[in-house]
Motif scaffolding. Structure first.
Motif, PDB file in Angstrom:
ATOM      1  N   ARG A  65      19.131  10.967   0.874  1.00  0.00           N
ATOM      2  CA  ARG A  65      18.914  12.244   1.561  1.00  0.00           C
ATOM      3  C   ARG A  65      18.622  12.051   3.034  1.00  0.00           C
ATOM      4  N   ASP A  66      17.891  10.981   3.366  1.00  0.00           N
ATOM      5  CA  ASP A  66      17.510  10.734   4.756  1.00  0.00           C
ATOM      6  C   ASP A  66      18.329   9.607   5.366  1.00  0.00           C
ATOM      7  N   SER A  67      19.588   9.473   4.942  1.00  0.00           N
ATOM      8  CA  SER A  67      20.413   8.371   5.425  1.00  0.00           C
ATOM      9  C   SER A  67      20.668   8.452   6.929  1.00  0.00           C
ATOM     10  N   HIS A  68      20.507   9.643   7.509  1.00  0.00           N
ATOM     11  CA  HIS A  68      20.711   9.794   8.953  1.00  0.00           C
ATOM     12  C   HIS A  68      19.498   9.297   9.744  1.00  0.00           C
ATOM     13  N   VAL A  69      18.406   8.986   9.031  1.00  0.00           N
ATOM     14  CA  VAL A  69      17.202   8.465   9.681  1.00  0.00           C
ATOM     15  C   VAL A  69      17.091   6.984   9.337  1.00  0.00           C
ATOM     16  N   PRO A  70      17.346   6.087  10.288  1.00  0.00           N
ATOM     17  CA  PRO A  70      17.341   4.649   9.977  1.00  0.00           C
ATOM     18  C   PRO A  70      15.927   4.103   9.844  1.00  0.00           C
ATOM     19  N   ILE A  71      15.361   4.145   8.631  1.00  0.00           N
ATOM     20  CA  ILE A  71      14.010   3.652   8.383  1.00  0.00           C
ATOM     21  C   ILE A  71      14.097   2.345   7.614  1.00  0.00           C
ATOM     22  N   LEU A  72      13.536   1.303   8.191  1.00  0.00           N
ATOM     23  CA  LEU A  72      13.495   0.005   7.540  1.00  0.00           C
ATOM     24  C   LEU A  72      12.315  -0.002   6.567  1.00  0.00           C
ATOM     25  N   ALA A  73      12.567  -0.190   5.278  1.00  0.00           N
ATOM     26  CA  ALA A  73      11.537  -0.070   4.255  1.00  0.00           C
ATOM     27  C   ALA A  73      10.294  -0.926   4.520  1.00  0.00           C
TER      28      ALA A  73
END
Length: 289
Positions: free
Chosen positions: A207-215
């Protein structure tokens, strides 16, 4: 702004919730835009013990926990050694040491073992059916062995300093009650494990693929923040392997007096985080007869 509103509308329609909440949720519609990993066998997964990837994952957990203890114990000792807070990294530096190491080590080992580096995280993942009981037990054993070895190496390099400075062993501060220390461990571990679930959630990532968050980043930052809050209370455990390694190598009464808190608290916090994420946040359906 019009284009942005259109993106939001499309995203909301594409990733709408397809199932009702709680016991009414029975199944999801076909064609969802993400892949949910299959649940692991609850007890034993055939073939695990004969697979090199299984032992490679255990070794990765051992090495990661070893490095975690080595760096963090040295940091705590460096702060305890100085008579002036201005000459050391202080409490904030200790918190950054723990959080930064978790960030780095989760990044390094996530693709091999999942990057747990903590029996409480492993326990939470087991309850959520992310790994089998066999793998969970092996992970916890290797994590504890890695923590013990990490503390032993520090003591081997600086035996007198290690004994004099307390070996970074956890204990409840005299100004806090046993209940206060237990509560701090429960809530602190809840924050950590809840962050782990959220950062690695397949649906969230789609869902948030447009937000590049590194786990590893939010996980490490959660560890940092919990340490800022609870170092004055218990020295911050939230990791039974870390607490066991330091206590076993230091091996003084003060390290063992309240040691049970650093197992019971994290395991309760991890269980609550797993239940909250799976049942409330993800609304995993209950099977009806």
């Amino acid at each position: 702004m019009e284009g942005k509103d259109e993106d939001v509308r499309v995203g909301a329609n594409r990733y709408r919730e397809r199932q009702p909440i709680g016991t009414a949720a029975q199944a999801e519609e076909d064609g969802k835009d993400y892949k949910e990993p299959p649940s692991a066998p609850f007890l034993f997964e055939p073939g695990e013990l004969s697979s090199w990837s299984f032992y490679r994952a255990c070794i990765a957990e051992f090495v990661a926990t070893f490095l975690f203890l080595y760096i963090t114990v040295l940091t705590v000792m460096g702060v305890a050694k100085s008579s002036s807070k201005c000459n050391t990294v202080g409490v904030q530096g200790i918190a950054w040491s723990f959080g930064g190491m978790i960030f780095a080590l989760v990044y390094c080992t996530a693709g091999i073992s999942g990057g747990h580096i903590n029996p409480a995280v492993t326990f939470g993942m087991f309850l959520a059916r992310k790994l089998s009981l066999t793998r969970a037990v092996f992970y916890i054993i290797f994590q504890c062995l890695g923590a013990i070895c990490g503390a032993l190496v520090v003591k081997g390099f600086q035996p007198h300093q290690y004994e004099r400075l307390g070996g970074a062993a956890n204990s409840v501060s005299r100004s806090y009650s046993i209940g206060g220390g237990l509560g701090a461990e429960i809530v602190g571990t809840f924050v950590l494990v809840y962050t782990v679930f959220s950062a690695t959630d397949a649906k969230r990532n789609a869902r948030d693929s447009h937000v590049p968050i590194l786990a590893p980043l939010p996980i490490g930052f959660a560890v940092f923040l919990v340490h800022l809050a609870t170092i004055p209370v218990t020295g911050t455990g939230i990791n039974p392997a870390r607490s066991l390694g330091a206590a076993l190598v230091y091996n003084k009464d003060q390290a063992w007096d309240d040691h049970w808190i650093f197992w019971v608290g994290p395991f309760i916090g991890a269980a609550l985080a797993a239940l909250y994420h799976q049942i409330v946040i993800r609304a995993i359906p209950f099977k009806s007869k």
